[in-house]
Design an enzyme around this catalytic site. Sequence first.
Site, PDB file in Angstrom:
ATOM      1  N   ASP A 252       1.120  -1.572  -0.153  1.00 50.76           N
ATOM      2  CA  ASP A 252       0.400  -0.392   0.017  1.00 50.76           C
ATOM      3  C   ASP A 252       0.845   1.399  -0.428  1.00 50.76           C
ATOM      4  O   ASP A 252       1.357   1.402   1.028  1.00 50.76           O
ATOM      5  CB  ASP A 252      -0.671   0.175   1.360  1.00 50.76           C
ATOM      6  CG  ASP A 252      -2.028   0.610   0.916  1.00 50.76           C
ATOM      7  OD1 ASP A 252      -1.686   2.005  -0.018  1.00 50.76           O
ATOM      8  OD2 ASP A 252      -2.467   1.601   2.452  1.00 50.76           O
ATOM      9  N   LEU A 253       0.404   1.742  -1.120  1.00 48.19           N
ATOM     10  CA  LEU A 253       1.875   3.239  -1.178  1.00 48.19           C
ATOM     11  C   LEU A 253       1.095   4.220  -0.390  1.00 48.19           C
ATOM     12  O   LEU A 253      -0.434   4.115   0.105  1.00 48.19           O
ATOM     13  CB  LEU A 253       1.823   3.511  -2.689  1.00 48.19           C
ATOM     14  CG  LEU A 253       1.621   3.138  -3.660  1.00 48.19           C
ATOM     15  CD1 LEU A 253       1.796   3.585  -4.749  1.00 48.19           C
ATOM     16  CD2 LEU A 253       3.294   2.232  -3.582  1.00 48.19           C
TER      17      LEU A 253
ATOM     18  N   GLY B  54      -6.536   1.070  -6.923  1.00 49.34           N
ATOM     19  CA  GLY B  54      -6.128   2.716  -6.265  1.00 49.34           C
ATOM     20  C   GLY B  54      -4.498   2.547  -6.526  1.00 49.34           C
ATOM     21  O   GLY B  54      -4.410   2.325  -6.982  1.00 49.34           O
ATOM     22  N   ASP B  55      -4.194   2.418  -5.191  1.00 51.91           N
ATOM     23  CA  ASP B  55      -2.984   2.176  -4.768  1.00 51.91           C
ATOM     24  C   ASP B  55      -2.417   0.872  -3.901  1.00 51.91           C
ATOM     25  O   ASP B  55      -1.238   1.148  -3.613  1.00 51.91           O
ATOM     26  CB  ASP B  55      -2.853   3.494  -3.900  1.00 51.91           C
ATOM     27  CG  ASP B  55      -3.522   3.514  -2.857  1.00 51.91           C
ATOM     28  OD1 ASP B  55      -3.565   2.953  -1.701  1.00 51.91           O
ATOM     29  OD2 ASP B  55      -2.712   4.674  -1.957  1.00 51.91           O
ATOM     30  N   GLU B  56      -3.042   0.216  -4.249  1.00 50.98           N
ATOM     31  CA  GLU B  56      -3.112  -1.132  -4.135  1.00 50.98           C
ATOM     32  C   GLU B  56      -2.302  -1.600  -4.951  1.00 50.98           C
ATOM     33  O   GLU B  56      -2.864  -2.208  -5.968  1.00 50.98           O
ATOM     34  CB  GLU B  56      -4.051  -1.398  -2.699  1.00 50.98           C
ATOM     35  CG  GLU B  56      -3.947  -1.452  -1.398  1.00 50.98           C
ATOM     36  CD  GLU B  56      -5.417  -1.271  -0.625  1.00 50.98           C
ATOM     37  OE1 GLU B  56      -5.895  -2.443  -1.825  1.00 50.98           O
ATOM     38  OE2 GLU B  56      -5.892  -1.044   0.193  1.00 50.98           O
TER      39      GLU B  56
END
Length: 302
Positions: free
Chosen positions: A202-203, A244-246
């Site tokens: 996760d970012l 998303g960012d995952e």
Amino acid sequence: GSTSGILQFAETFEGDTLIVATEPHIMHQMEKALPNKTFIGAPGADGNCSCNICPYMALNTMEKLFSRRPRSPRRMLTGNAAVAMALALYLLYHFLLTKPLAGIIDRISDINPDYPGKMHIPMLPGQERNELGLWINKANELLESIERNSNRRREAEANLLHMAQHDHLTGLPNRTLFRQRVTLSLGLARRHQQSVALLLIDLDHFKHINDTLGHNAGDQLLCAVAERLRPHLRSEDTLSRQGGDEFIIALPDIDADGAMHMATRLLESLTQPLHFDHHVTTTSASIGIALYPNDSDDLDCL
């Protein structure tokens, strides 16, 4: 003549039909004596029929029988010439059309239906300018056209399958393809008593990138992160974007220490500057690790 003379003549007569002029009861005796012969009564001098066959039928039969004439040698010669001409035409038809067509059919039977343009029908010698040569050229053009259309169809199907199984932004496997691969890895690990590790990435502060630089820059950052992670993976590993960012990584045949070592390498790689959309930035991430079968043997629980 007498009845005995007529019977003697009928026995030696090679034909099947005799026309006689006698009384009806004598006709019946002859028919019984010689059942394999046909007796036709001829009319008498007064025009009356001497048997149960009418005069018209008797005269008509006599006319047909006596009008037959032996075939002349000239007619026989003409018939032989016709047979010879028919035989010559058959041989000409066989060598000029039937035999070449048989070779073409044998060649067509060897054509691979999946790739018809790979094998052309050979041109027959001396047939380049006639109808058969034209047919061969058109058939080869048709085979090439069929293969081009088949290739386009296969490419379109491959593109549709890729779009259905991959993330449109990063080109990584999506959830559907990732789940298929991990299910297969878990089955192999269960059979060979191996471990499978899942790393969820996760970012950090990704929302800040979208708010300050725009969503297009955020998309470019996600692509840059995917390119940064790829070189650290093995051929059997699977990297997927979950949304998303995952990101999530499946590592088959690895233990807990190996999974921890891989997570450390990925975190260190993400701290290096990232170049995207004319921007340079650094980012960090959080990584969670789940191990099969230590943590769970169910994919959803992992």
